[in-house]
Enzyme design. Structure first.
Site, PDB file in Angstrom:
ATOM      1  N   GLU A 444      -3.001  -5.300  86.086  1.00 65.18           N
ATOM      2  CA  GLU A 444      -3.154  -6.308  87.135  1.00 65.18           C
ATOM      3  C   GLU A 444      -1.918  -7.201  87.247  1.00 65.18           C
ATOM      4  O   GLU A 444      -1.988  -8.422  87.198  1.00 65.18           O
ATOM      5  CB  GLU A 444      -4.429  -7.115  86.902  1.00 65.18           C
ATOM      6  N   GLU A 519     -11.046   1.121  85.056  1.00 61.00           N
ATOM      7  CA  GLU A 519     -12.176   0.206  84.905  1.00 61.00           C
ATOM      8  C   GLU A 519     -13.247   0.605  85.909  1.00 61.00           C
ATOM      9  O   GLU A 519     -12.946   0.875  87.071  1.00 61.00           O
ATOM     10  CB  GLU A 519     -11.770  -1.255  85.147  1.00 61.00           C
TER      11      GLU A 519
END
Length: 1012
Positions: A444, A519
């Site tokens: 991220e 994820e």
């Protein structure tokens, strides 16, 4: 110490040693082969109690505390490793995305908590003749080091090793080590991971004694041939202070320490050993060889010895699929932080082992080290136990998303050195682990030139592994450019991709790279739902190679209330602002490693043995081996026939010879009774257990199971027989109904049963009443807004009509109640009709129907009835799915049977209280006291039930487990339906098949007194 090192972005370190692989040197081969650092006379651990001083700013920290004459006797004591926030200094602070300081890189606040550490250590005369290195495995965030008053160096990068040569600063006997640690630095901008902000020396600190010429580094590579059969072991050895005459002696041993090759001497410091058909390392068969390397001088004396565990395996991307040893695998993974409820990221080795044992017991085969290199010993365990690892760089800049440019640092060449530093130190430290199959460029942090530089460096250093970068794929997939492959990453890797989108990706054949969900299935609170549908999709398409559940464990910090009750804290509980509340409580296991229902659901869905019914009448089933490499020979297959909760027949079958990917038909030789017992279900249960103990589970551990209904006995015909008569008395607002052994009072105003006793035993205290609300689960947060906007949590009941009629033979009475359930302020509602039929034996049949009117919400949390029963009826039995909690989209882990639990045992004690403890597909449930007297509840169809000593409001209002105050009565819910769980706390919402769509409904329950 140079001024403001902590916010000088061009200063990554000062006098830190060049990165190397993690190993401990030994003086003798036998000791080296123990891999126990305690057996090395070259190793001195500095963990323990240090003197400690805390200041709010660097400027307020004692300026010359590192000098010999500085008196620290009045300082506090601090355990190392640990975090100072967990020892009463500063406070833990949790954020997911946002930086907890102003976003103005590279600057950090003046209020920058700073800790000064000091301890003494002793050096022997023998060590004074050697080089001595001081190694820190992890210090958050950056730190300066002094020895005996001399500055040794400085380092940034919290989750990576820093090593310093301190030889010139030492003296024989007592020495003093001083360390100053800063909470914030410019590198904090690169460490914005979803976790607690915790500071201090949190991993091992130790000294290493090395000869002047020593093995500085080792790089082990195992190259398999094109047929993935034979191999060559290639090892590059870097010698520090190499002089003429030095040589290495080496030998490869098998797992039993039997020689694979002769001992060799080499002066080139490059080892090349051909190995004929070695055992191949995989997560399923983590076979490790042992390489012993000794450095010898010109007189053939051993200077030092190291041992390396070696796993022969290959990793490659071929035809759009990731191959391990030539085989396309499925990653059945989890994301894992270093976390402990008491020690934060300062985790003991035993805790790491516990994590891995639970993972292996849960059929998990892969770990993503979210979002930084984990403790180095964790990778040793992954090698030994067998887990595929995506090793992730200590890099996340998520907070720049808040300020509108997630790529700000990643695409700024001024930060390239800092990015490369994090990649280089991770790869160099961890490069010899067979468990690591991919290097990850962080998490991220968007995408940019610095990621490209990281990938280029890693590929040049280590072409044997793949590169993972979710930021590369995110832009492609969420930008709608599905026809484009990522440019940096070797795999498409996305987060929380919906099953519909996965179907589209699986069908798209022009992509040349595999797809992973780094994820998915956010395991926050009660959930996740739809794991089965994810894995059905993964198995459907070869390019879809699995995913990693977010995440492994809740990160709650253990606390105690004023009255001594234990609970786990989350964001905001320490006055930390801003915070992301309980978003850190999102694991398959709880902080103390108690497995959640989601853990068992995940285990079931990814189990490595699949069983399909072919012809159940003949007992024919097909068993498919879903392992990637190994046969089913290590498992035992046992079967039984179960009816009415009792095993009627049982035996076993051989699984020998079912290789990976193969399917074999079996005929289970059961013999059902004739005729079948009326009203009885006959179940075939198959269980696959370990035939022998492993490092992670005992013999008999269940790996997989299957269950099939073989037959249902015809429902017995119901003959009323002699029925006692009932009497009815109407007095004011109540109806009083009496039979031979029961008394029931009915409230005509409220339209429900007021009291019900049988043989003097109270069976019901309040209800049943219609209930449409459930305590919100974390995954309800999207639906919650709609539900609350429609006032479902505020529904009020209006009784429009109550009529009753006594049967002609006086053996029963029916009471019809017409009600409207509606919220305040709004015009929609549910018109309901409930008929209670009470017969002379005391049975109560509840017949419910309802019709929504007006602008009703699209979905409802639940449709069912709530009632309370006395605390004495706390022994619960049921026939349905069990023994654990289950919901419409999360029930694969629970098989059909008859189960018994206390009401307390029905509770799932989620860290953040919420709806829990539901059981699905229930035929009947009983609530009884210790003498076997109580009530049995059955439905015209299967139903859901739950029972707690807490109300819906109690769960909704409590924010921690210790805030739940146990009530005397038992709240029982009998639900016709419940809305699914989904994974909307950070992912897709409930799938359409599991939504509870608002509409007309009807259901029936029968409540019958009983005594055994």
């Amino acid at each position: 110490m140079k001024p403001q090192d902590w916010q000088a972005m061009n200063v990554l370190h000062r006098d830190r040693e060049k990165s190397r692989s993690y190993f401990i040197p030994f003086s003798h081969e036998n000791r080296a082969l123990t891999y126990d650092r305690g057996n090395s006379d070259r190793f001195k651990l500095l963990n323990g109690v240090w003197k400690f001083h805390y200041a709010e700013t660097p400027q307020e920290a004692p300026a010359e505390f590192y000098k010999d004459e500085f008196d620290v006797s009045g300082w506090d004591d601090m355990e190392v490793p640990d975090h100072w926030q967990l020892q009463g200094y500063d406070k833990p602070h949790y954020t997911n995305v946002n930086y907890p300081f102003p976003v103005d890189p590279p600057h950090v606040p003046t209020e920058n908590p700073t800790a000064s550490y000091q301890r003494d250590f002793h050096i022997s005369d023998g060590w004074m003749k050697k080089l001595v290195y001081l190694r820190f495995e992890g210090v958050d965030n950056c730190f300066h080091v002094w020895v005996n008053g001399h500055e040794v160096g400085f380092s940034k990068g919290s989750r990576m090793a820093a090593e310093f040569n301190i030889s010139s600063y030492l003296c024989s006997g007592k020495n003093t080590l001083a360390v100053r640690v800063y909470k914030w630095s410019d590198s904090s901008y690169l460490e914005d991971q979803d976790m607690w902000w915790l500071s201090g020396i949190f991993r091992d600190v130790y000294l290493l004694s090395r000869p002047k010429a020593h093995i500085r580094d080792v790089f082990v590579r195992t190259d398999l041939d094109e047929d993935y059969q034979d191999a060559t072991l290639n090892v590059d050895i870097d010698i520090e202070n190499a002089v003429e005459g030095l040589k290495v002696e080496y030998q490869l041993l098998d797992a039993w320490r039997e020689p694979v090759n002769d001992r060799f001497l080499d002066e080139r410091f490059q080892i090349q050993i051909p190995v004929k058909n070695p055992q191949k390392w995989s997560a399923e068969n983590p076979y490790l060889y042992q390489l012993v390397i000794s450095l010898k001088d010109q007189h053939d004396r051993v200077l030092e010895t190291i041992a390396q565990k070696v796993g022969f395996r290959s990793v490659e991307l071929k035809d759009g699929v990731v191959l391990i040893n030539g085989v396309a695998i499925k990653f059945k993974g989890v994301n894992r932080h270093d976390s402990h409820p008491d020690y934060g990221r300062a985790i003991p080795l035993s805790h790491m082992k516990k994590d891995i044992e639970l993972m292996k017991q849960g059929n998990i085969n892969a770990v993503r080290s979210a979002h930084y290199p984990n403790d180095p010993r964790f990778y040793d365990l992954c090698d030994e136990y067998g887990l595929y690892v995506i090793d992730e760089a200590d890099l996340e800049t998520h907070g720049f998303e808040t300020v509108g440019n997630i790529n700000r640092l990643s695409d700024d060449p001024a930060w390239e050195a800092a990015y490369l530093d994090r990649m280089e130190r991770m790869v160099e430290r961890d490069k010899n682990h067979p468990s690591i199959v991919m290097w990850s460029l962080g998490n991220e942090s968007g995408n940019g030139v610095n990621h490209a530089a990281m990938a280029k460096w890693a590929r040049a250093k280590d072409p044997t592994r793949l590169i993972h970068h979710e930021g590369d794929s995110r832009e492609l997939f969420w930008g709608g450019k599905r026809q484009v492959d990522p440019t940096v990453s070797d795999v498409h890797t996305t987060m929380y991709t919906s099953i519909a989108e996965l179907e589209e990706v699986g069908q798209y054949t022009e992509l040349t790279k595999a797809h992973l969900l780094c994820e998915y299935a956010h395991a926050m609170g009660n959930g996740p739902g739809a794991l089965k549908e994810y894995w059905d999709t993964f198995y459907k398409y070869k390019r879809l190679q699995g995913g990693f559940v977010w995440e492994w464990a809740d990160h709650g910090i253990r606390q105690h209330s004023a009255d001594g009750q234990e609970y786990f804290a989350y964001g905001g509980d320490f006055g930390d602002q801003p915070n992301d509340y309980n978003f850190v409580i999102d694991g398959l296991v709880m902080p103390d490693r108690t497995p959640s229902p989601g853990y068992f659901e995940h285990k079931k869905v990814i189990e490595p043995v699949k069983v399909d019914a072919v012809d159940l009448d003949a007992g024919t089933v097909e068993v498919t081996n879903r392992y990637d490499f190994i046969s089913l020979d290590h498992l035992t297959l046992s079967w039984n026939i179960e009816a009415d909760g009792k095993v009627m027949q049982s035996d076993g079958l051989s699984l020998e010879g079912i290789e990976a990917g193969q399917t074999k038909s079996f005929t289970v030789p059961f013999d059902l009774p004739k005729p079948l017992k009326g009203g009885t279900d006959y179940w075939l249960n198959l269980q696959f257990t370990l035939a022998a103990a492993t490092s992670w589970a005992p013999v008999g551990h269940e790996v997989a199971w299957a269950q099939f209904m073989l037959a249902q006995g015809a429902e017995p015909s119901y003959e009323a027989g002699d029925m006692d008569s009932v009497t009815v008395e109407e007095a004011g607002s109540f109806l009083y109904v009496q039979g031979a052994n029961f008394d029931l009072s009915f409230n005509k105003v409220l339209g429900n049963i007021h009291s019900w006793k049988c043989d003097g035993l109270e069976l019901l205290q309040t209800g049943p009443t219609l209930q449409f609300w459930r305590a919100m689960i974390d995954n309800d947060h999207r639906s919650e807004k709609e539900w609350k906007n429609h006032g479902i949590h505020w529904l009020q009941q209006r009784t429009d009509q109550v009529t009753w009629k006594l049967a002609k033979d006086n053996t029963s009475i029916s009471i019809k109640v017409v009600q409207r359930i509606a919220p305040p302020m709004l015009a929609w509602g549910i018109d309901s009709e409930i008929t209670y039929t009470i017969d002379g034996n005391g049975d109560v049949l509840v017949d419910v129907s309802g019709k929504p009117t007006g602008n009703a919400p699209r979905t409802l949390p639940r449709i069912g009835m709530e009632m309370t029963v006395p605390n004495t009826l706390d022994q619960v039995s049921w026939y349905g799915r069990g023994p654990g909690e289950s919901y419409a989209d999360s029930k694969q882990a629970n098989r059909f049977g008859i189960y018994k639990k206390s009401v307390d045992e029905l509770l799932t004690n989620y860290v953040y209280p919420q709806e829990n403890g539901n059981r699905t597909d229930v035929n009947w449930v009983t609530f009884a006291n210790g003498h076997g007297m109580g009530v049995i509840i059955s439905g015209s169809n299967t139903f859901n039930f739950s029972a707690h000593h807490y109300s819906v409001a109690d769960f909704d209002q409590a924010k921690h487990t210790h805030e739940l105050v146990k009530k005397d009565e038992i709240y029982v819910h009998l639900d016709d339906q419940q809305h699914g769980l989904g994974t909307a706390s950070c992912g897709p919402d409930v799938l359409p098949d599991y939504e509870l769509i608002t509409g007309d409904f009807s259901f029936k329950f029968r409540l019958t007194p009983f005594s055994v």
